[in-house]
Design a protein around this motif. Sequence first.
Motif, PDB file in Angstrom:
ATOM      1  N   GLN A 189       3.476  -4.043  -9.429  1.00 42.39           N
ATOM      2  CA  GLN A 189       2.239  -4.172  -8.643  1.00 42.39           C
ATOM      3  C   GLN A 189       0.996  -4.046  -9.527  1.00 42.39           C
ATOM      4  O   GLN A 189      -0.113  -4.328  -9.100  1.00 42.39           O
TER       5      GLN A 189
ATOM      6  N   ASP B  24      -2.932  -0.138  -5.148  1.00 42.34           N
ATOM      7  CA  ASP B  24      -3.430   0.386  -3.866  1.00 42.34           C
ATOM      8  C   ASP B  24      -2.637   1.608  -3.451  1.00 42.34           C
ATOM      9  O   ASP B  24      -1.399   1.554  -3.397  1.00 42.34           O
ATOM     10  N   TYR B  25      -3.333   2.686  -3.159  1.00 39.65           N
ATOM     11  CA  TYR B  25      -2.634   3.931  -2.832  1.00 39.65           C
ATOM     12  C   TYR B  25      -3.325   4.604  -1.656  1.00 39.65           C
ATOM     13  O   TYR B  25      -4.540   4.730  -1.634  1.00 39.65           O
TER      14      TYR B  25
ATOM     15  N   ASP C  93      -4.620   5.298  -9.727  1.00 43.65           N
ATOM     16  CA  ASP C  93      -5.945   4.848 -10.198  1.00 43.65           C
ATOM     17  C   ASP C  93      -5.794   4.144 -11.540  1.00 43.65           C
ATOM     18  O   ASP C  93      -6.373   3.082 -11.781  1.00 43.65           O
TER      19      ASP C  93
ATOM     20  N   LYS D 152       0.866  -1.190   0.000  1.00 43.08           N
ATOM     21  CA  LYS D 152       0.000   0.000   0.000  1.00 43.08           C
ATOM     22  C   LYS D 152       0.896   1.231   0.000  1.00 43.08           C
ATOM     23  O   LYS D 152       1.562   1.538   1.000  1.00 43.08           O
TER      24      LYS D 152
ATOM     25  N   GLU E 168      -4.167   0.886 -11.252  1.00 37.73           N
ATOM     26  CA  GLU E 168      -4.938   0.043 -10.325  1.00 37.73           C
ATOM     27  C   GLU E 168      -4.037  -0.522  -9.219  1.00 37.73           C
ATOM     28  O   GLU E 168      -4.022  -1.719  -8.934  1.00 37.73           O
TER      29      GLU E 168
END
Length: 365
Positions: free
Chosen positions: A125, A25-26, A20, A2, A23
């Motif tokens: 990722q 996770d942020y 985004d 993350k 895609e």
Amino acid sequence: MKITAPHLGNVYLAAKALFDGLEIDYIMPPLSNKEALEIGSLYSPEEMCLPFKIMIGNYIQAIEKGADTVIITGSCGPCRFGEYCELQINLLKKLKYNLDFIVIDAPRDIGIKELYNRINKLSSQSSKSKYQKLKVLTDAKKVINLIDEIESEAHYLAGYEKVNGQCKRILNSCKKEALKCNSPKEMINLLEGYKDSLSSIEIDKDKNPIKIAIIGEIYTVIEPFSNLYIEDKLMDYGVTTSRKLTPSWWVKDMILVPTKLNSLDIKKGAKEYLNLGIGGHARECIGEAVLAYEEGFDGAIQIFPMGCMPEIVSKAILPTISKDKDFPIMSLVVDEMTGEAGLVTRIEAFVDLLERRRRYALSWS
Ligand code: SF4
């Protein structure tokens, strides 16, 4: 994984578009705020410069929301920024935060292979194809260019607007709406719409507003929380401002550094007073002060954090420029103790001085 990243002006919008689109996770830390500064000041060495402290606050607020990896840019330049990531890694370790850092450094410092490895750690990722990743990266760059253009236009037009506060309202609403977008394409369309609406506001061409250039240390001029929202305040006074250092300027500058064709106008402006890089953006600050004079600005405000080594050098040079060119320049030093009331008084007094100089010049013409 993350990922999170510290705030730096509008970069959070480009980061959102990027993650985004990929895609991945942020976790976006809350926009820099008093609590982040308090957390950062509590854990950082006292004499450390302000950006470091706010960044530590950003990380810890993001960790509380689940972040486990930090992505930052590095620098081997001769100021404290070159040591930021090492110090931050150690500090967070001492606080028992188990965080991974991905430091994006210039290839001349770490080599192309290592840079590729670090970027790959991030891009692996994403399940997107190479072509899609490249497209997302291009879109993120478009986002930062667009939002920087919109912001700079709003700051400039604030002095000419017919309806007071219109530029500021459009700018704030633009940033707020952009945060709600779910894809880079949606964000680009929205930003293009705001760019159009800003260029169609009613302006009074007969107005001749006070024009001030914002110069100084890159983080404190770009990150509005760190300079106590000085550009917003100047918009409220109907002052036109301009700032050359933006995230999109930084990207372009970094790409051109190997060719030595970066920021030629700024380097030319600085030549007479500071003809070499001494770390941070001291040379840029000097060059921008000279350019602001040549471009017909009424004055310049230098902002930098307490103890910032490169900007202390610029501060020592600026009075010579001011005297040589009869060009008012005010220096503002910010740290965690800076009070808003004192800062506002100084800004108002400076604007007042510039107005009186105008009136005086007119009475003699
Ligand atoms: S430029 Fe100044 S404020 Fe920024 S990291 Fe270097 S010493 Fe600190």
